[in-house]
Design a protein around this motif. Structure first.
Motif, PDB file in Angstrom:
ATOM      1  N   PRO A 106       0.848  -1.197   0.000  1.00 22.54           N
ATOM      2  CA  PRO A 106       0.000   0.000   0.000  1.00 22.54           C
ATOM      3  C   PRO A 106       0.883   1.248   0.000  1.00 22.54           C
ATOM      4  O   PRO A 106       1.935   1.273   0.648  1.00 22.54           O
ATOM      5  N   VAL A 107       0.441   2.297  -0.732  1.00 23.14           N
ATOM      6  CA  VAL A 107       1.272   3.500  -0.816  1.00 23.14           C
ATOM      7  C   VAL A 107       0.541   4.787  -0.458  1.00 23.14           C
ATOM      8  O   VAL A 107       1.179   5.807  -0.195  1.00 23.14           O
ATOM      9  N   ALA A 108      -0.810   4.777  -0.436  1.00 27.74           N
ATOM     10  CA  ALA A 108      -1.541   6.012  -0.153  1.00 27.74           C
ATOM     11  C   ALA A 108      -3.016   5.701   0.074  1.00 27.74           C
ATOM     12  O   ALA A 108      -3.489   4.602  -0.229  1.00 27.74           O
ATOM     13  N   LEU A 273       8.925   3.810  -0.974  1.00 28.94           N
ATOM     14  CA  LEU A 273       8.311   3.701   0.344  1.00 28.94           C
ATOM     15  C   LEU A 273       8.860   4.739   1.319  1.00 28.94           C
ATOM     16  O   LEU A 273       8.140   5.201   2.216  1.00 28.94           O
ATOM     17  N   ARG A 274      10.112   5.112   1.134  1.00 33.31           N
ATOM     18  CA  ARG A 274      10.716   6.111   2.014  1.00 33.31           C
ATOM     19  C   ARG A 274      10.203   7.525   1.713  1.00 33.31           C
ATOM     20  O   ARG A 274       9.960   8.324   2.626  1.00 33.31           O
ATOM     21  N   GLU A 275      10.040   7.839   0.429  1.00 33.47           N
ATOM     22  CA  GLU A 275       9.669   9.193   0.022  1.00 33.47           C
ATOM     23  C   GLU A 275       8.160   9.385  -0.125  1.00 33.47           C
ATOM     24  O   GLU A 275       7.688  10.528  -0.212  1.00 33.47           O
ATOM     25  N   PRO A 290       2.735   6.208   9.394  1.00 29.18           N
ATOM     26  CA  PRO A 290       4.125   5.756   9.262  1.00 29.18           C
ATOM     27  C   PRO A 290       4.301   4.261   9.483  1.00 29.18           C
ATOM     28  O   PRO A 290       5.112   3.613   8.812  1.00 29.18           O
ATOM     29  N   GLU A 291       3.526   3.675  10.401  1.00 25.36           N
ATOM     30  CA  GLU A 291       3.697   2.252  10.690  1.00 25.36           C
ATOM     31  C   GLU A 291       3.293   1.367   9.507  1.00 25.36           C
ATOM     32  O   GLU A 291       3.807   0.258   9.356  1.00 25.36           O
ATOM     33  N   LEU A 319      -6.588  -0.948   7.542  1.00 23.67           N
ATOM     34  CA  LEU A 319      -5.447  -1.309   6.700  1.00 23.67           C
ATOM     35  C   LEU A 319      -4.282  -1.776   7.570  1.00 23.67           C
ATOM     36  O   LEU A 319      -3.573  -2.724   7.216  1.00 23.67           O
ATOM     37  N   LEU A 320      -4.110  -1.140   8.712  1.00 22.85           N
ATOM     38  CA  LEU A 320      -3.039  -1.537   9.628  1.00 22.85           C
ATOM     39  C   LEU A 320      -3.259  -2.961  10.122  1.00 22.85           C
ATOM     40  O   LEU A 320      -2.318  -3.769  10.151  1.00 22.85           O
TER      41      LEU A 320
END
Length: 327
Positions: A106-108, A273-275, A290-291, A319-320
């Motif tokens: 997942p990204v957003a 994933l970092r940016e 962030p998690e 989602l978490l």
């Protein structure tokens, strides 16, 4: 770099460095991405920043829609698929047949946005029931007055993503109860920029697409709040993140071919994933907690393949929670 300059860098579906970045390691190679037009702005922004660090790497980014992108991905033609919905069971089978093991990341968050032409002064909000009345198969809605009798007796012109689009899949499932179930008589495109152009030039238009395309074109479009049962709610960063914009809030993804662990692909995904938390917001979407990015990086680093979804969208499930269990 302006949006227009960024588009010039990506036109032709090939990104190469537009600036003078330095790559001390001299990394070379190619990263092939295709898929969702909704996720495209995020991947485009990530690729632009990545090329500042690794200017000798070529990044190709296509827009075939989520479904069209998965076809290429399963055939081994791409390294990464942008997806605005989870992978379907039939696509999982195609990937298996093509010997492609995938990692789901997942990204957003996104909120599918219902929009009209800014000249429309009477459209104040729509209920989910009205959306269903408009978009269901066999719909008898052809004029605005067919939705509400007090609205003008003028032709209603509908616009939406094509059937290969994950946004189309999610919208039809959320509104009509089943993916791909929809009236056929609307102007469709896999490229949301085409939809923006059509709606902004048609006073009697109504359509839907990802939030970022509205955010990029606020002066050309009218955003419509949706009443999911608790009153009309606009999609905003807050309502999408808190899932109070119902039922059209959803996560979006990238899927990575686990066999494509070339140096440049690994570097690109880790950079992504970092940016992502900053770049996602820059292009108009909502960053994940962030998690969740940490869990996604853990999945990629450890090669955890497969999907955490059981063939549906798991509406209402955290989602978490999904990715903690899946990791």
């Amino acid at each position: 770099m302006t949006k227009m300059m960024r588009w010039m860098c990506v036109s032709g579906l090939l990104l190469t460095s537009c600036g003078g970045g330095e790559d001390s390691g001299g990394m070379r190679g190619r990263v092939r991405v295709d898929g969702s037009s909704t996720v495209f702005p995020i991947t485009e922004a990530v690729a632009e920043e990545f090329l500042k660090v690794h200017p000798r790497v070529q990044v190709t980014v296509g827009i075939s829609g989520t479904g069209g992108g998965f076809k290429k991905f399963s055939a081994g033609e791409t390294d990464i698929n942008d997806a605005s919905r989870p992978i379907k069971p039939i696509e999982q089978e195609a990937a298996k047949a093509g010997s492609v093991q995938f990692i789901e990341l997942p990204v957003a968050y996104d909120g599918i946005s219902v929009v009209a032409n800014p000249e429309n002064e009477f459209l104040d909000f729509l209920t989910v029931e009205e959306l269903r009345k408009i978009w269901q198969p066999g719909s008898m809605v052809n004029k605005w007055s067919d939705i509400r009798s007090e609205w003008p007796d003028r032709q209603l012109n509908l616009y939406g993503p094509g059937t290969d689009s994950g946004t189309f899949d999610y919208f039809t499932e959320a509104v009509n109860g089943k993916s791909q179930v929809c009236r056929p008589d609307f102007t469709a495109s896999e490229d949301d920029n085409v939809l923006v152009q059509g709606i902004s030039g048609d006073p009697d238009a109504l359509g839907f697409f990802g939030f970022a395309y509205y955010a990029e074109n606020t002066s050309r479009l009218k955003l419509i709040p949706i009443d999911g049962g608790d009153g009309p709610v606009y999609p905003t960063h807050k309502t999408i993140n808190q899932n109070t914009y119902k039922p059209l809030s959803r996560p979006v993804f990238i899927y990575v071919n686990d066999q494509a662990r070339r140096e440049e692909v690994v570097a690109f995904v880790k950079f992504y994933l970092r940016e992502a938390p900053n770049l996602v917001q820059e292009v108009g979407y909502v960053a994940l907690p962030p998690e969740i990015y940490e869990l996604a990086l853990h999945r990629f680093t450890n090669g955890i393949t497969g999907t955490v979804y059981g063939g549906g969208h798991a509406a209402g499930v955290s989602l978490l929670d999904l990715f903690q269990v899946g990791s």
